[in-house]
Design a protein around this motif. Structure first.
Motif, PDB file in Angstrom:
ATOM      1  N   GLU A   1       0.828  -1.206   0.000  1.00 25.74           N
ATOM      2  CA  GLU A   1       0.000   0.000   0.000  1.00 25.74           C
ATOM      3  C   GLU A   1       0.862   1.256   0.000  1.00 25.74           C
ATOM      4  O   GLU A   1       0.536   2.240  -0.673  1.00 25.74           O
ATOM      5  CB  GLU A   1      -0.951   0.007   1.196  1.00 25.74           C
TER       6      GLU A   1
ATOM      7  N   ILE B   1       2.203   1.773  -3.645  1.00 24.58           N
ATOM      8  CA  ILE B   1       1.219   2.298  -4.588  1.00 24.58           C
ATOM      9  C   ILE B   1       0.873   3.748  -4.258  1.00 24.58           C
ATOM     10  O   ILE B   1       0.655   4.569  -5.154  1.00 24.58           O
ATOM     11  CB  ILE B   1      -0.037   1.391  -4.648  1.00 24.58           C
ATOM     12  N   ASP B   2       0.866   4.091  -2.974  1.00 23.78           N
ATOM     13  CA  ASP B   2       0.631   5.487  -2.576  1.00 23.78           C
ATOM     14  C   ASP B   2       1.744   6.396  -3.095  1.00 23.78           C
ATOM     15  O   ASP B   2       1.482   7.484  -3.620  1.00 23.78           O
ATOM     16  CB  ASP B   2       0.537   5.610  -1.055  1.00 23.78           C
TER      17      ASP B   2
ATOM     18  N   LYS C   1      -6.429   2.088  -6.743  1.00 24.97           N
ATOM     19  CA  LYS C   1      -5.709   1.626  -5.554  1.00 24.97           C
ATOM     20  C   LYS C   1      -6.472   0.501  -4.858  1.00 24.97           C
ATOM     21  O   LYS C   1      -5.898  -0.541  -4.527  1.00 24.97           O
ATOM     22  CB  LYS C   1      -5.493   2.787  -4.590  1.00 24.97           C
TER      23      LYS C   1
END
Length: 212
Positions: free
Chosen positions: A91, A94-95, A115
């Motif tokens: 996570e 991807i952020d 996302k």
């Protein structure tokens, strides 16, 4: 132009327009996304627009054994500046890929819906991330979809020099050792070319995908 419905379906990539657009609409369900990647298609669209599905011709790919490593990067790979992990901070990766500013691009295609979709694929074991750390800080990484013989790269980021290269080269070396056919890099960039990626006809790319 093909407009998708609730049916999990894609038209043949040979029907794509000259820019590689195959279809629009549909959703980002895990079933549809996995079918897309297996058919040589990926989603790419801006916030607020319909989902757009692409299969460009030619296709940018890297054969793992052809990854190009400069002398300076060989020193980085052998040194202790960076530490590499896998699937420990998907996570966060991807952020960071969504936040990083990219030359010639206004905003990001990694929307909140994107996302959420890839987090579901990660939980299912298909979406994977490689993280690069420096003194305990996440400074680079990449993520993509693992099809078992092809790794479909989605995005990578770097907040310090060479961090994304470090992730990409290690990815290529690992996949080469495992016998993967190629890394799908989707579209041309000079950065990818500098790492050994090349454009091949979409037809050739599709043949490799079929030979699972």
């Amino acid at each position: 132009m093909v407009f998708l419905t609730n049916e999990i379906y894609f038209p043949p990539v040979a029907d794509a327009n000259s820019e590689g657009l195959v279809a629009v609409g549909g959703d980002l369900s895990p079933e549809r996304l996995l079918l897309a990647y297996k058919r040589g298609i990926f989603p790419w669209f801006n916030e607020g627009s319909m989902v757009m599905w692409w299969s460009p011709d030619p296709r940018m790919v890297l054969y793992p054994d052809q990854v190009r490593i400069s002398k300076s990067m060989r020193k980085v790979l052998k040194g202790d500046q960076f530490q590499l992990t896998k699937n420990t901070s998907f996570e966060q990766v991807i952020d960071q890929c969504a936040r990083i500013k990219r030359k010639g691009q206004d905003g990001t295609w990694i929307t909140q819906d994107m996302k959420k979709a890839y987090l579901k694929l990660h939980a299912m074991g298909f979406a994977q991330s490689y993280e690069v750390w420096e003194e305990g800080r996440l400074v680079g990484g990449l993520y993509g979809i693992d099809l078992g013989h092809v790794f479909c790269g989605e995005s990578m980021f770097s907040t310090v020099g060479n961090a994304s290269k470090f992730a990409f080269i290690n990815l290529a070396k690992e996949l080469g050792q495992k016998g993967y056919r190629l890394i799908d890099c989707q579209i041309y960039t000079s950065h990818l070319e500098s790492l050994g990626a090349q454009e091949i006809p979409r037809e050739d790319f599709m043949e490799i995908l079929k030979n699972m």
